[in-house]
Design a protein around this motif. Structure first.
Motif, short mmCIF file in Angstrom:
data_model
loop_
_atom_site.label_atom_id
_atom_site.label_comp_id
_atom_site.label_asym_id
_atom_site.label_seq_id
_atom_site.Cartn_x
_atom_site.Cartn_y
_atom_site.Cartn_z
N PRO A 146 0.83 -1.20 0.00
CA PRO A 146 0.00 0.00 0.00
C PRO A 146 0.87 1.27 0.00
CG PRO A 146 -0.78 -1.58 1.63
CD PRO A 146 0.50 -2.12 1.09
N GLY A 147 0.73 2.06 -1.03
CA GLY A 147 1.41 3.36 -1.08
C GLY A 147 2.86 3.32 -1.48
N ARG A 148 3.46 2.15 -1.71
CA ARG A 148 4.86 2.13 -2.15
C ARG A 148 5.21 0.82 -2.83
NH1 ARG A 148 9.11 0.18 1.39
NH2 ARG A 148 8.20 -1.16 2.98
N ALA A 149 6.41 0.81 -3.41
CA ALA A 149 6.87 -0.40 -4.09
C ALA A 149 8.37 -0.56 -3.86
CB ALA A 149 6.58 -0.32 -5.57
N VAL A 150 8.84 -1.80 -3.94
CA VAL A 150 10.27 -2.10 -3.82
C VAL A 150 10.66 -2.84 -5.09
CG1 VAL A 150 11.96 -3.47 -2.54
CG2 VAL A 150 10.18 -2.26 -1.31
N ARG A 151 11.85 -2.55 -5.62
CA ARG A 151 12.31 -3.27 -6.81
C ARG A 151 13.49 -4.17 -6.45
NH1 ARG A 151 11.56 -0.91 -12.01
NH2 ARG A 151 13.76 -0.41 -12.26
N ALA A 152 13.50 -5.36 -7.03
CA ALA A 152 14.56 -6.31 -6.70
C ALA A 152 14.83 -7.22 -7.89
CB ALA A 152 14.16 -7.16 -5.51
N ARG A 153 16.07 -7.73 -7.94
CA ARG A 153 16.37 -8.68 -9.01
C ARG A 153 15.69 -10.03 -8.72
NH1 ARG A 153 22.41 -9.05 -10.07
NH2 ARG A 153 21.96 -6.99 -10.87
N ASN A 154 15.75 -10.45 -7.45
CA ASN A 154 15.17 -11.75 -7.09
C ASN A 154 14.13 -11.58 -5.98
OD1 ASN A 154 17.11 -13.45 -8.63
ND2 ASN A 154 18.56 -12.45 -7.23
N VAL A 155 13.08 -12.37 -6.05
CA VAL A 155 12.09 -12.42 -4.97
C VAL A 155 12.07 -13.84 -4.43
CG1 VAL A 155 9.64 -12.18 -4.36
CG2 VAL A 155 10.66 -10.64 -6.04
N ILE A 156 12.05 -13.97 -3.12
CA ILE A 156 11.93 -15.30 -2.51
C ILE A 156 10.70 -15.27 -1.63
CG2 ILE A 156 13.09 -17.14 -1.22
CD1 ILE A 156 15.22 -14.31 -2.40
N LEU A 157 9.69 -16.07 -2.01
CA LEU A 157 8.40 -16.05 -1.31
C LEU A 157 8.43 -17.07 -0.17
CD1 LEU A 157 5.46 -14.96 -1.27
CD2 LEU A 157 4.87 -16.82 -2.82
N CYS A 158 8.39 -16.54 1.07
CA CYS A 158 8.43 -17.38 2.28
C CYS A 158 7.27 -16.96 3.18
CB CYS A 158 9.74 -17.20 3.05
SG CYS A 158 11.22 -17.37 2.07
N ALA A 159 6.08 -16.83 2.59
CA ALA A 159 4.97 -16.21 3.31
C ALA A 159 4.07 -17.24 4.00
CB ALA A 159 4.16 -15.33 2.37
N GLY A 160 4.56 -18.45 4.24
CA GLY A 160 3.77 -19.44 4.97
C GLY A 160 2.39 -19.63 4.37
#
Ligand SMILES: Cc1cc2nc3c(=O)[nH]c(=O)nc-3n(C[C@H](O)[C@H](O)[C@H](O)COP(=O)(O)OP(=O)(O)OC[C@H]3O[C@@H](n4cnc5c(N)ncnc54)[C@H](O)[C@@H]3O)c2cc1C
Length: 478
Positions: A281-295
């Motif tokens: 909400p209201g912002r974003a982050v940029r990255a080369r890699n994303v690792i999804l560990c959201a249970g």
């Protein structure tokens, strides 16, 4: 009775998708507030172990979590067991009649709440679960779980060697696990099924009557209560408070330069110019890699990418109970096979009791009648030892994959998964974090990553689906 909060995300529907093959496209990453090399989503034990392994390889990492601190989800209060010896999967042909039995027995450890039968996600999970229960699959599944647990135990030991203060910090107490069975047949069935666990390097031994030692004394204590019990012991197992461990490792991550952004609820992803944009909400982050560990939140997030994860939240109960004055602490974890009851010593004077598997969606309320069954069973095993007047009750969600094996690996270009750890996430966290970090860094991993890949699940759109029909033909899938 006190109930501690759990996390309650909502799961949405998504399209079925076959994950793409590795395709590293190197977008340029500028070091700055909102651009990093790797973004880990989730600061549970799995996410923090992943961030730690990435940071140890000198990578720039940011962790995003919707909660206000580390380990506020499933990792908050669990059974504390780190037990490579307990890697028999929650799948197999013998499980199917138990599922049906559970509908008619209110005291059964397994319960399916009728509300979950209205959700298509349940049926998607159930189809994959049934496929995983086919005869002949148990051996392979056990091997995958045991290899990961053995490796993870090795990684955890290395961490404990580097940070000896962690032993006390996480109230580590158990020296092994004692499994208790009602009869010879049950013990031998467990021993036979555990062949793959032993093959992975996890020692198991039968405790004989009259042996000397702390464990043997405990076995004798249980026998003296008239239990027709037999005992199986593994010295490689241990325990510890998962949340305390995660908090500690979060501190180590910060020292390695990892940034933690809490109160950051991820809402979606976009891939352009070789970079992922992760929106909140209201912002974003940029990255080369994303690792999804959201249970348990992972399927909903993966759905934004068209990835359908065969996972379900499975509710379990945890009771933290003080020992009565003068009662000696358990030297090891104790598992009662017939009731699927787990006890673990926590520090000098607390015992954590866990059990039950309920399909109840994202509900984490404590049903006092169900919790009382667990308390009663523990009290029967250790009469007059546990002070239930001062007990704290909790319910949490296990992020269970349909074959009970974690889902790890690259599922989209530079988008990785480390999730679906079910009832074994604390045991698997250190090893799975290292495995996925090696994959992200392009290093040769120590375990075969294919065994944990999302690709092992059939797609219901694929022709080789092990059912005579495809969900699409029923109009259940787009
Ligand atoms: C009762 C019980 C007993 C258990 N006992 C044991 C045991 O004895 N031994 C064992 O090995 N395992 C045990 N487990 C399992 C173990 O606790 C879990 O497998 C493990 O904690 C999962 O860790 P995780 O990091 O994947 O998930 P979590 O700890 O849930 O972390 C996921 C994180 O992702 C965050 N998140 C989710 N969605 C979003 C979003 N959209 N944006 C940002 N952040 C998000 C959440 O806030 C959360 O902090 C038990 C579980 C339960 C419930």
């Amino acid at each position: 009775m006190k109930q501690l909060a759990g996390l309650v995300p909502r799961q949405g529907l998504s399209r079925c998708f076959i994950p793409s093959i590795r395709n590293i496209s190197a977008g340029r990453v500028r070091d700055g507030e909102d651009e990093v090399q790797d973004v880990v989503i989730g600061a549970g034990v799995v996410g923090v172990c992943t961030a730690y392994s990435l940071a140890r390889q000198g990578r720039k990492v940011k962790v995003l979590d919707q909660s206000s601190g580390p380990a506020h989800g499933s990792s908050w209060i669990n059974g504390t067991l780190v037990c490579p010896s307990l890697m028999l999967p929650w799948t197999g042909p013998q499980l199917i009649p138990k599922v049906f039995k559970s509908f008619f027995q209110p005291r059964h450890p397994l319960k399916v709440h009728p509300s979950t039968l209205c959700s298509l996600d349940t049926y998607y999970f159930a189809l994959h679960y049934l496929a995983s229960c086919r005869p002949g699959h148990s051996k392979r599944t056990t091997r995958r779980l045991a290899n990961m647990a053995r490796y993870s135990r090795h990684c955890l030991e290395a961490l404990l060697q580097d940070h000896q203060e962690l032993n006390d910090h996480m109230h580590r107490k158990a020296d092994g696990t004692l499994q208790v069975f009602d009869d010879q047949a049950a013990m031998h069935a467990c021993l036979d099924a555990s062949a793959e666990i032993q093959h992975a390097g996890v020692p198991l031994r039968v405790v004989q009557d009259g042996e000397k030692g702390e464990i043997d004394d405990l076995a004798a204590r249980l026998r003296s209560q008239g239990l027709e019990a037999l005992y199986l012991y593994s010295p490689l197992d241990t325990n510890g408070d998962c949340a305390k461990f995660t908090e500690f490792l979060e501190g180590q991550c910060r020292e390695l330069g990892v940034a933690f952004n809490y109160d950051s609820s991820v809402e979606g992803f976009r891939y352009s110019d070789g970079l992922w944009e992760i929106s909140m909400p209201g912002r974003a982050v940029r990255a080369r890699n994303v690792i999804l560990c959201a249970g348990v939140g992972s399927p909903r997030l993966a759905a934004h990418l068209g990835l359908r994860l065969p996972m379900a939240p499975v509710k379990g109960y945890a009771i933290t109970v003080p020992l009565k004055p003068g009662v000696q602490q358990l030297p090891s974890n104790v598992v009662q096979d017939s009731n699927k009851l787990y006890l673990a010593p926590l520090g000098p004077d607390l015992v954590r009791i866990t059990g039950f598997a309920e399909f109840a969606g994202f509900d984490v309320s404590v049903d006092i009648r169900r919790a009382a069954i667990l308390a009663e069973q523990a009290d029967r095993l250790f009469p007059d030892c546990l002070d239930f007047d001062r007990a704290e009750y909790h319910a949490g969600l296990r992020p269970l994959s349909a074959d009970d094996v974690p889902i790890i690996g690259e599922a989209k270009p530079n988008f990785f998964l480390n999730t679906g750890h079910g009832s074994k996430g604390w045991t698997h966290a250190a090893g799975s974090g290292k495995l996925v970090a090696d994959l992200v860094a392009g290093r040769q991993p120590d375990l075969d990553p294919e065994s944990y890949s999302l690709r092992r699940f059939f797609s219901l759109h694929q022709k080789d689906a092990p059912f005579d029909f495809q969900l699409g033909t029923l109009g259940l899938m787009p």
